[in-house]
Structures are given as C-alpha cells and as structure tokens.
Design a protein around this motif. Structure first.
Motif, short mmCIF file in Angstrom:
data_model
loop_
_atom_site.label_atom_id
_atom_site.label_comp_id
_atom_site.label_asym_id
_atom_site.label_seq_id
_atom_site.Cartn_x
_atom_site.Cartn_y
_atom_site.Cartn_z
N CYS A 14 0.83 -1.21 0.00
CA CYS A 14 0.00 0.00 0.00
C CYS A 14 0.86 1.26 0.00
N ALA A 15 1.93 1.25 0.79
CA ALA A 15 2.84 2.39 0.83
C ALA A 15 3.51 2.59 -0.52
N ARG A 18 1.04 4.20 -2.92
CA ARG A 18 0.87 5.64 -2.68
C ARG A 18 2.04 6.41 -3.28
N GLU A 67 -7.89 2.13 -2.50
CA GLU A 67 -7.68 3.09 -1.41
C GLU A 67 -6.33 3.77 -1.54
N SER A 68 -5.29 3.00 -1.85
CA SER A 68 -3.94 3.56 -1.91
C SER A 68 -3.80 4.55 -3.06
N TYR A 71 -5.74 7.84 -2.37
CA TYR A 71 -5.10 8.72 -1.39
C TYR A 71 -4.21 9.76 -2.08
N GLY A 270 -9.97 6.10 0.86
CA GLY A 270 -8.73 6.76 0.46
C GLY A 270 -8.87 8.26 0.43
#
Length: 403
Positions: A14-15, A18, A67-68, A71, A270
C-alpha cells in the motif's frame, strides 16, 4: 490475516502504491483533459502491472489498490476502477474468444473498457432498463411485405436464430451516465431481450465501439472523470457477443457490482484519509486565538470524529471484501453496507475538512477543493445510498424469514 489487520507485506505494498501514485501517476493525471479518457495514464497503470492485478487478485487486494491510489491520485484510481468495472464481466462471464480478444489489451492499458448499465429512466432501478435487443430475423421478416400502416406483430425477441447462423439482435435505445463513454473501445451493455420480464429478461453483450449505429456524446459533470451517453440505432450483435447466458444478464451485472461495491468504499476511504491527514497538518500548524487550531476542543473533537468514522469505514470495507473472497453467501448485504458507510463517511470527512481549513479549501487547485468535487458521485453510482439501504433491509428480512 483477518479482516481487522493487514500483514506487513500488504502494508508495504500500500505504501509503495501511494508513492507510485504520487510520483508517476499524478504528473500524468495533471496533463489529462478533464472529462476525457487519459490514455497515457491508463497505459502507465498497465505498464506498472496494476491493471493485470484486476483479474488475478481478490476483492481485498482490489480494495487496497483503490484506497492507496485514491489517497494520492484520484484520477489514477478512477481509471483503474473503470477498466475493472468494464472488463470484469468479460473476465468472469466471457467466452475464451472474448477473453483472448480483449483482456490482454485491457491489461496493457491499450483498450478502454466501459460498463453500460444506467439509462435516463433506469439508473438506480436497473431492472427497469429499456434498451431493446430485438431479434434480427424476426424484425426483418416483420418488415417484409407489410404495409406502413399495418400494425406491427408481437415479436418474441428471445434467442431467435437467423437462417444463416447464430441468434442475432439489433440494439435500439440509449444509455446514460456511462463512465468512459463515448471514448471506450468496447462496452459491456445490458439490454432487454424479453419484454415485460423485469430482471429476468436482460442480456449482457460485449459491444465493440466501432459497431455501426453506435454513437455517443460526452456529458459535462461535476466530477472531472469521463462520462457520457450512448445512442444505439439498430446496433448489430449476435450470440457470439453474449456475456454469460441470454436473459441472464442481470446476474452478470449484480455479480460485477457485488465485487466492486466494497472497492467503491475503498475509494471513498482513500479520499477520507487524504482529507484527514491534510486536516491534521493544517490544524497543527495554523495559529488561531492565541494558540494552534488543534488546541481548540471544538476542532480537536471534530478531527477525532473524522478519524473514528474513517477507520470504521475501512474495517467494514475490509470485512466485506474478505467475505467476497471467502465466497460468503452474505456478500450482497456486506457489500451494500460497506459502500453505504464508506461513501457517506467520506462525504462527512471531506466536508468537515473543508470547514476546518476555511476559505483556502475552496480555491481551485487545493486538494480539498478537488476531493469535494470527487466525493459526491460515489454516493450515487453503482447503486445510490438509498438503494444500498434497500438491499440491506431485503437481505435482513430474507434471513429472518429463512429461520
């Protein structure tokens, strides 16, 4: 791993998403033209391997992706989601020939997909759609030798085979509020093959955009993503274009929506998290009334409420996605709950963030100005909030009656 915690590898992924969204996708999104398909952005999603994951990952992975990306770059998230929504029926219900023709192009980001369900008079009430699929053989025969003032005979439009091959239909009518229209390369189209049969008389068709009689126009909407209307003027389709079974297209639509509704919630989460993080930074640094904004209880309690609702929505989204991956029979209720809670939560969180930022958040180009325009639509598309409440209640009463 449970629905209530993620493994370290998932958190790291996920990081990474992003970071990719901020560094590689956002610059491409900025170069796009609002209201039009950004093919360079879609191609980059393909080159990063994200579009391929739409067809190899489960519902929870789809939610983590959405979601990622949301964001850091809502345009990238939307582009990925629309590819999945339009192409999932081909992946899940298509023939080998249909999958071989289109899925590699979707995965590479070189073909744009679209999901064409809504109509001017059949948005939330999808079972009331009126796009007609009239059997070509019967229609042609009815035209021959009939005077212009003679009454048209009743036509049974279900599974009529033309003399020289498989069943053939002509699509006539309109679709509206279709994402990626009119610029998509193919459409998953839902049409009525049996009049008066409600949800039982709908068939899903894979319709390439170059079919004769298919035209469209863009619509100027609040959200900047591409959306338009489609006009069908006797567009030809055959049994080779059917996705799933004739007269069973509503199953294709609902199967697709049950997968994507929790991930709409993930998109909303997100956006809510981005708004929350921006608010934390702003209220911690903004001088007001002899201190920082965060020192005011009226402010800090609102921030706490934003965080509480965002985390609750995230957990419900993960729970619904995990239920889908486990083939839980309760998926329709869980999916509806996840989409409902998350989209309503995001609306609250973004609106509160705007309020706490003040006038600066209303300036064009501000993150919250962008999120404020983006956050409204998810409460309507893929089933409005009122529809989700209806699904939840229906499922609850069905369970109660089955006891």
């Amino acid at each position: 791993m449970t629905a209530f915690s993620l493994e370290p590898a998932q958190l790291a992924w996920c990081a990474e998403l992003r970071t990719l969204a901020a560094e590689r996708l956002h610059p491409l999104a900025d170069k796009g033209e609002p209201g039009h398909v950004n093919r360079a952005l879609v191609a980059e999603l393909g080159s990063l391997g994200l579009l391929g994951r739409l067809f190899t990952s489960g519902a929870l992975d789809l939610c983590l992706m959405r979601e990622s990306l949301a964001y850091a770059c809502t345009e990238a998230e939307t582009a990925l989601a629309l590819q999945g929504l339009g192409a999932h029926p081909v992946h899940a219900y298509g023939t080998e020939a249909q999958r071989a023709r289109w899925l590699p192009l979707v995965t590479a980001g070189t073909a744009i997909a679209a999901f064409a369900l809504s109509e001017p008079g059949a948005g939330s009430d999808a079972a009331a759609l009126e796009l007609r699929a009239e059997a070509e053989a019967e229609t042609d025969a009815s035209q021959a030798g009939r005077s212009s003032d003679a009454p048209a005979p009743t036509v049974d439009t279900s599974l009529t085979a033309a003399p020289d091959g498989p069943a053939r239909w002509r699509l006539t009518g309109e679709k509206c509020w279709i994402s990626n229209a009119p610029e998509a390369d193919f459409y998953t189209v839902f049409a009525r093959t049996t009049p008066g049969a409600g949800a039982r008389g709908v068939t899903a068709f894979l319709v390439p955009a170059d079919r004769p009689g298919l035209t469209g126009r863009g619509l100027d909407m609040l959200s900047p993503h591409p959306i338009g209307a489609l006009d069908f003027d006797a567009v030809p389709v055959t049994a080779d274009d059917v996705l799933g079974e004739a007269d069973r297209g509503f199953r294709v639509a609902m199967g697709t929506l049950n997968l994507f509704r929790p991930s709409v919630g993930a998109f909303a989460v997100g956006m809510a998290q981005a708004a929350l993080d921006a608010t934390l930074a702003h209220t911690a640094g903004r001088d007001a009334f002899g201190g920082k904004l965060r020192d005011l209880q009226a402010v800090s309690h609102q921030v706490a409420e934003m965080a509480l609702r965002t985390e609750a929505a995230r957990l419900m989204v993960h729970a619904a996605a995990s239920a889908y991956d486990a083939a839980d029979p309760d998926v329709p209720r869980r999916s509806a709950m996840a989409k409902l809670l998350a989209t309503e939560t995001a609306q609250y969180v973004v609106d509160t963030a705007v309020q706490l930022h003040g006038a600066r958040a209303l300036q064009r180009g501000h993150l919250l100005e962008h999120l404020y325009r983006e956050v409204r639509a998810p409460r309507i598309y893929e089933g409005a909030s009122e529809v989700q409440r209806g699904i939840i209640a229906k499922e609850l009463y069905a369970r109660q009656e089955a006891r």
